[in-house]
Motif scaffolding. Structure first.
Motif, PDB file in Angstrom:
ATOM      1  N   ASP A 122       0.913  -1.177  -0.215  1.00  0.00           N
ATOM      2  CA  ASP A 122      -0.044   0.133  -0.038  1.00  0.00           C
ATOM      3  C   ASP A 122       0.859   1.342  -0.206  1.00  0.00           C
ATOM      4  O   ASP A 122       0.130   2.442  -0.189  1.00  0.00           O
ATOM      5  N   ALA A 123       2.231   1.144   0.272  1.00  0.00           N
ATOM      6  CA  ALA A 123       3.052   2.363   0.560  1.00  0.00           C
ATOM      7  C   ALA A 123       2.854   3.326  -0.726  1.00  0.00           C
ATOM      8  O   ALA A 123       2.903   4.516  -0.622  1.00  0.00           O
ATOM      9  N   SER A 124       2.883   2.840  -2.099  1.00  0.00           N
ATOM     10  CA  SER A 124       2.879   3.738  -2.927  1.00  0.00           C
ATOM     11  C   SER A 124       1.646   4.783  -3.002  1.00  0.00           C
ATOM     12  O   SER A 124       1.595   5.817  -3.339  1.00  0.00           O
ATOM     13  N   LYS A 125       0.385   3.973  -2.827  1.00  0.00           N
ATOM     14  CA  LYS A 125      -0.904   4.670  -2.756  1.00  0.00           C
ATOM     15  C   LYS A 125      -0.733   5.834  -1.424  1.00  0.00           C
ATOM     16  O   LYS A 125      -1.142   6.667  -1.702  1.00  0.00           O
ATOM     17  N   ASN A 126      -0.163   5.413  -0.514  1.00  0.00           N
ATOM     18  CA  ASN A 126      -0.251   6.263   0.743  1.00  0.00           C
ATOM     19  C   ASN A 126       0.765   7.544   0.234  1.00  0.00           C
ATOM     20  O   ASN A 126       0.347   8.564   0.602  1.00  0.00           O
ATOM     21  N   VAL A 127       1.966   7.238  -0.254  1.00  0.00           N
ATOM     22  CA  VAL A 127       2.733   8.272  -0.654  1.00  0.00           C
ATOM     23  C   VAL A 127       2.148   9.317  -1.609  1.00  0.00           C
ATOM     24  O   VAL A 127       1.966  10.441  -1.543  1.00  0.00           O
ATOM     25  N   ALA A 128       1.413   8.575  -2.660  1.00  0.00           N
ATOM     26  CA  ALA A 128       0.702   9.323  -3.625  1.00  0.00           C
ATOM     27  C   ALA A 128      -0.538  10.322  -3.045  1.00  0.00           C
ATOM     28  O   ALA A 128      -0.525  11.326  -3.266  1.00  0.00           O
TER      29      ALA A 128
END
Lengths: 192, 158
Positions: free
Chosen positions: A140-146
């Motif tokens: 999920d990290a990319s969604k969170n950073v985005a």
């Protein structure tokens, strides 16, 4: 005795729920990774060659070159990479140093949420597209950073859903260790 | 000549140690979570157990429950009940971590905010062992109650 302990435990939990409700009411709204908005359409720039430059001047971008995202494929990511669009690695530091997209910037969500300003922020420009990736799959990290970048004014955050494993498996450029921008910092202006 | 601690000494001091360690750790964890609720919300979502609206609420409610129960345990007020709340939370955390391990999700614990000691990296068995060890500190409280230096004791002694 046991009933009394259970009753008291319920009262403690209830007090916590009440206090949590009050705290959340006064806290600024939080974002979730699921709330990444559709991006402003991103036109994949053609690599700058004399032939492309003259063609772009006369013809609009073909539909296959316009991304409305936020999710993008490996192929689209590679074309953006070749067009010098910035890539952001949202994984942990040890994972980044073990291998990352060449020239990517390291920016995990916890660095952003804890109020620290990641060094990479000096190199990103909100008006330009940014490709965010993590470990692919259930990550999920990319969604969170985005979501955090969008909250910070980045209107064109794209997510490479296959993540670094997909990028590496496809044989695209990778690097290990610190990011290039950390070792040889160029003049901060965005892109790579 | 050595003296062995009498049961009454154990009953007084072991619960105090348990209260301070367990309650103190939970107060600290709650403080770190309330410092960065956004990061904690990401961590809760990473467990993929709660629906989004419940996860949002839990990002604030869970640290508050930890804070209240932890403070009551340290002070020695309703110690057994506070310990029961904290042990229940530890049990719930263990189940959540087992779920993450079962499905192979890649997520962070954020149990103590950005502090990753002694467990570094993603969620794993280390956190389960740590939670079990923390739960052991509740045993003297369940067995003997608040013990020494508690508000409950001082109120009873008056």
């Amino acid at each position: 005795m046991a009933t009394s302990i259970l009753t008291r435990a319920c009262l403690i939990a209830f007090a916590g729920i009440l206090l949590g409700g009050v705290v959340s009411a006064f806290h600024k709204p939080l974002v979730t990774g699921e709330a990444v908005k559709p991006v402003q359409p991103v036109v994949i720039p053609q690599p700058a060659t004399p032939a492309n430059t003259s063609a772009q001047a006369t013809n609009p971008a073909p539909a296959s070159d316009v991304i409305t995202g936020p999710d993008i494929t490996l192929d689209q990511a590679l074309r953006l990479y070749k067009a010098s669009i910035a890539f952001v690695d949202a994984r942990r530091r040890d994972e980044f140093e073990a291998g990352h997209v060449q020239n990517a910037y390291w920016m995990p969500a916890d660095l952003l949420t804890s109020g620290q300003r990641p060094e990479a922020m000096d190199f990103l420009v909100p008006s330009q597209p940014v490709v965010v990736y993590c470990g692919g799959g259930e990550c999920d990290a990319s969604k969170n950073v985005a979501a955090l970048l969008q909250q910070g004014g980045f209107a064109q955050c794209l997510i490479m859903t296959d993540g670094f494993p997909g990028w590496k498996a496809a044989g695209h450029p990778v690097a290990t260790g610190k990011g290039d921008y950390e070792m040889n910092p160029p003049a901060p202006e965005g892109g790579h | 000549m050595t003296t062995t601690p009498t049961p009454s000494a154990l009953a007084r001091w072991l619960p105090l140690v348990g209260r301070i360690v367990l309650g103190g750790l939970f107060c600290f964890a709650a403080f770190k979570k309330l410092q960065d609720p956004q990061g904690f919300l990401f961590a809760i979502n990473g467990f993929k157990i709660l629906p989004p609206h419940l996860a949002y609420t839990m990002a604030f409610v869970l640290p508050c429950v930890e804070m209240i129960a932890g403070a009551m345990l340290v002070l020695g007020v309703w110690s057994r009940a506070a310990a029961l709340v904290l042990v229940s939370l530890l049990g719930a955390f263990i189940l959540g971590i087992l779920n993450v391990l079962h499905h192979g999700y890649d997520t962070k614990c954020s149990c103590f905010g950005d502090i990753e000691w002694p467990c570094t990296g993603g969620v794993g068995w280390c956190q389960i062992v740590r939670n079990c060890v923390m739960a052991l500190f509740a045993l003297p409280v369940f067995r003997w109650g608040s013990g020494a230096l508690s508000l409950e004791c001082s109120r009873a002694e008056r």
